[in-house]
Design an enzyme around this catalytic site. Structure first.
Site, PDB file in Angstrom:
ATOM      1  CB  THR A 557      -0.896   0.035   1.248  1.00 29.91           C
ATOM      2  OG1 THR A 557      -0.088   0.317   2.407  1.00 29.91           O
ATOM      3  CG2 THR A 557      -1.621  -1.284   1.456  1.00 29.91           C
ATOM      4  CD  GLU A 669       2.818   5.884  -6.579  1.00 28.51           C
ATOM      5  OE1 GLU A 669       1.702   5.362  -6.360  1.00 28.51           O
ATOM      6  OE2 GLU A 669       3.892   5.285  -6.409  1.00 28.51           O
ATOM      7  CG  ASP A 680       7.895   8.174  -3.783  1.00 27.61           C
ATOM      8  OD1 ASP A 680       7.347   7.413  -2.982  1.00 27.61           O
ATOM      9  OD2 ASP A 680       8.658   7.780  -4.689  1.00 27.61           O
ATOM     10  CE  LYS A 684      11.210   5.688  -4.021  1.00 24.84           C
ATOM     11  NZ  LYS A 684      11.321   5.631  -5.490  1.00 24.84           N
ATOM     12  N   GLY A 799       8.159   1.105 -12.294  1.00 19.81           N
ATOM     13  CA  GLY A 799       7.396   0.041 -12.938  1.00 19.81           C
ATOM     14  C   GLY A 799       6.936  -0.989 -11.945  1.00 19.81           C
TER      15      GLY A 799
END
Length: 819
Positions: A557, A669, A680, A684, A799
């Site tokens: 999710t 997304e 995002d 990371k 991907g």
């Protein structure tokens, strides 16, 4: 001759007795047989209740007696079609004698041991008459025999000891020759004065073993309601299966520790004579059953002849511990302790003693705990007063689990495997006992861990395919869906490699499909659509349920919610595999607690794809740090989506067109702003910073978004695409400036002495990201070892298939560690 013994469930009803008749008739066609029968199912208990009711002068005792009479007379009428009147008279005579005995109990208001044996013997005496008549009605010449006068015992009523020499001579003389099929009463014998005695628990098995030994039988067959000795209790382990062969020693150990197929002492006669014992199912006579021999199977093979032959347990055990400084080096302490217990009639199930002699630990049945405490207190009263020993510690609520197998002996690693599996499943072992014969490894666990312990060990040694991993997957968007497809397509190959990977739960946005035995992945979309509403408690209960299979939560999710489940699941021994970045880029305290829970429990926490899709970024960083390297700088392109967009920019492809192309290819997304906001990438980078040894909070990362929050964050998708063209000119200007200097636009995340930051940068030709193409990611580590030329990890970073493959790889790592 073969001796066939039929237990109470095998003769519980006329239909069951008809099955017995078919079995005996078939066996008789292959050679001589003798039959031993128990009382009708439930009759022995009914007789005990009857004598108790009579002793209490319960007014209903006579009514219960009549019900017993009706049951036997009804069976006789239904089964005895040839000699019904003769059988009725013989039954009536026995029932009249039984009524007289019960009336005597009623008058005396007590049941003596002698009277008790006389009363309970009627179950077998009545049963043998009915079964013999049923055989005759089916064309088998048969005759009922009362073993009183043949099986000679002492006068220890309730558990009489057999006079083997006399009994064998009597049985051999009576049954060795030709004649009708004897239908023999099990359980009963007669004492020195001819009084009726009983042989105790397993008495009918004992009678069959005595008869088999006396006539040197080809085999003794025990017919019951199970198809042999199981590898575990099927009520605890649904995957338990029948062991085709066992040794007598293995049977004794399994029976002692809860496998209720036979009572160990009852088969001593056949074991001592080397006569095979067969355990068969009356209700499934075609099943092969279990064959028990003195030596057991000679080989280890796929039929179940492995080193561990069965896992069993004893419930409701109290763990007792005697300790004290005054015990060290003092001879006779153990002798006094266990002597006192023996004199009080307390049977000790398990013993464990430390080499220091400071502590002796033992386990007793819960009903014996009070007597054990009293006996020890009386024996060591003086030592207790002087403080040489401490009060006996009694800990209820435990279970003794035993792994049994003659071929465990001299096999290195069996104990290690057992206790390693228990550790993986967070089962705490309180005490251990193993003899030098290595036939039995016994240990004590808390009752709440019994099911988990038994299932875990059973799966470790008996699971089809060798290993099993149960997976609960939440999030079936692009990555989750791709993962399900990959799991489905690889399941056959994994099974060939010895891994049984089952998806037991699939959670979407609105629905949750559950199946503890594994969902059909060929129909997963259909099953999910038809599933009930998403219920987090049901999902967590499934993952935490007792069981032997290794378990893993897979989070695909982009939600904050599953992150709250990680720590409690990890502490419960459930592995967590996540592509979801949010839990690992939340507050640092949460990150630290999750990692601590994984470290403390041993349950893997793997999130490689949270910061590099399918690239080995986090693993590489972890290897650097664990081997003593220090990271001084990280430069990274962490969004394959953004890099693909920037790489496509040219005079003919403006920024808006490049974003739309990446969206159409499934690289972004569902809401492209998630990729362009920088959030995002910042998550990371936060993960990388933490794994490099920096304690940072998310808000410490300086982020320059490609698109500012206002007004882009709240736009619907159609409006987003229309307005996106408004930034094309700005990006084209930046591209041309960079190109003029021989540079290229890259969205770079960096960590150095100035702190963590994310920004659009024009990188020079010597920068590692300059030549990066398409949706690739790149992470460059500058460390003490890689100070001159950084260590670069590069490859596809966007991907769903790539990310799903990375999650799949983490799952396989879990399987290698846990399953």
């Amino acid at each position: 001759m073969r001796v066939l013994k039929f237990g109470g469930t095998s003769v519980a009803s006329p239909d069951a007795i008809r099955r017995v008749v078919d079995i005996v008739r078939t066996a008789r066609g292959a050679g001589p047989v003798a039959v031993v029968v128990s009382a009708f199912g439930g009759v022995t208990n009914a007789l005990i209740e009857l004598e108790g009711a009579a002793a209490r002068r319960d007014p209903d005792w006579a009514e219960h007696f009549e019900a017993l009479c009706r049951r036997h007379r009804g069976a006789a009428r239904e089964l005895a079609t040839q000699d019904g009147e003769d059988l009725r008279q013989r039954l009536d005579a026995l029932l009249a004698d039984l009524r007289d005995l019960l009336r005597g109990v009623y008058l005396l208001r007590e049941v003596s041991p002698r009277a008790h044996d006389g009363i309970v013997s009627y179950g077998e005496r009545l049963s043998s008459l009915v079964v013999a008549a049923a055989l005759r009605a089916a064309g088998v010449d048969a005759e009922a025999f009362d073993t009183r006068g043949l099986v000679i015992t002492d006068d220890a009523h309730g558990r009489a000891r057999v006079d083997f020499e006399t009994t064998y001579a009597n049985l051999r003389r009576r049954f060795a020759g030709e004649g009708p099929v004897p239908v023999v009463t099990g359980f009963v014998g007669s004492g020195p004065e001819g009084q009726t005695t009983t042989l105790g628990r397993g008495g009918s098995d004992y009678t069959a073993a005595l008869l088999g030994a006396a006539v040197d039988a080809e085999a003794v067959e025990l017919w019951t309601d199970v198809s042999g000795v199981m590898t575990a209790d099927p009520r605890v382990v649904p995957d338990a299966r029948v062991q085709p062969q066992l040794s007598y020693e293995e049977l004794m150990e399994l029976s002692h520790f809860g496998a209720k197929v036979v009572h160990p002492p009852s088969v001593h006669p056949t074991r001592s004579r080397g006569i095979p014992l067969l355990i068969k199912n009356t209700f499934a006579p075609e099943d092969a059953g279990t064959r028990v021999t003195v030596r057991g199977p000679k080989t280890v093979d796929s039929a179940g002849h492995g080193p561990v032959r069965g896992i069993t347990s004893i419930h409701r055990v109290v763990l007792a511990r005697l300790e004290g400084d005054g015990m060290v080096g003092v001879p006779g302490i153990a002798h006094r302790l266990f002597g006192a217990l023996a004199r009080s009639g307390v049977s000790v199930i398990l013993i464990s003693q430390s080499s220091s002699e400071h502590t002796i630990c033992f386990a007793v049945a819960a009903e014996d705990a009070e007597g054990a405490a009293r006996a020890v207190g009386e024996e060591f009263v003086l030592e207790l007063r002087l403080g040489m020993v401490e009060e006996l510690v009694m800990e209820p609520g435990h279970t003794v689990v035993a792994a049994v197998g003659a071929r465990m002996a001299h096999r290195p690693g069996i104990s290690g495997k057992i206790f390693g599996v228990l550790g993986d499943h967070r089962v705490n072992v309180r005490a251990i006992a193993q003899g030098s014969s290595e036939l039995n490894i016994s240990f004590v666990v808390e009752e709440r861990d019994e099911v988990t312990a038994v299932r875990a060990i059973h799966d470790a040694f008996f699971a089809q395919g060798g290993r099993r991993l149960d997976v609960a997957l939440v999030g079936v968007g692009r990555v989750g869906s791709a993962l399900v497809e990959q799991l489905r397509d690889r399941r056959g190959a994994l099974a060939e490699e010895g891994l049984d990977l089952r998806v037991v739960a699939l959670g979407g946005r609105r629905h949750l499909a559950l199946d503890p035995e594994g969902l059909d992945l060929d129909r997963w979309r259909e099953l999910l659509e038809a599933a009930p509403p998403l219920d987090a408690d049901a999902l967590l209960d499934l993952l935490r349920r007792p069981g032997g299979a290794a378990r893993a939560l897979v989070d695909c999710t982009a939600s904050d919610v599953p992150g709250d489940w990680y720590e409690p699941l990890l502490r419960a021994g459930v592995a967590v595999v996540a592509a979801n970045k949010k839990p690992f880029a939340s507050a640092f305290g949460h990150f630290r607690r999750m990692r601590g829970a994984s470290r403390d429990s041993g349950a893997p926490l793997l999130f490689e794809t949270a910061a590099g899709a399918g690239l080995p970024v986090l693993g590489t960083l972890d290897d650097l740090r664990r081997t003593g390297d220090t990271v001084s700088r990280i430069d990274a392109v962490l969004s394959g989506t953004v890099n693909a967009v920037l790489d496509r920019l040219d005079a003919a492809t403006p920024f808006s067109a490049a974003v739309r192309g990446a969206f159409d290819e499934g690289l972004t997304e569902p809401n492209p702003y998630e990729d362009l906001s920088g959030g995002d990438v910042a998550r990371k980078l936060c993960i990388l910073a933490r794994l490099s040894g920096r304690r940072i909070e998310p808000e410490e990362i300086a982020v320059e978004p490609l698109l500012p929050a206002s007004p882009w964050g709240d736009l619907d998708l159609d409006t987003f695409w229309r307005r996106l063209r408004s930034v094309d000119a700005d990006f084209e200007e930046r591209r041309l400036r960079a190109e003029a200097d021989g540079r290229r636009l890259r969205y770079v995340a960096s960590i150095d002495a100035e702190g963590p930051r994310v920004a659009l940068a024009a990188v020079a030709a010597d920068h590692p990201a300059h030549a990066l193409a398409g949706p690739d990611n790149l992470v460059a580590f500058t460390t003490a070892r890689y100070a001159v030329s950084p260590l670069v990890v590069r490859g596809p970073g966007a991907g769903p298939e790539v990310t799903a493959a990375g999650v799949f790889a983490d799952l396989l790592r879990v399987a290698d560690r846990r399953a």
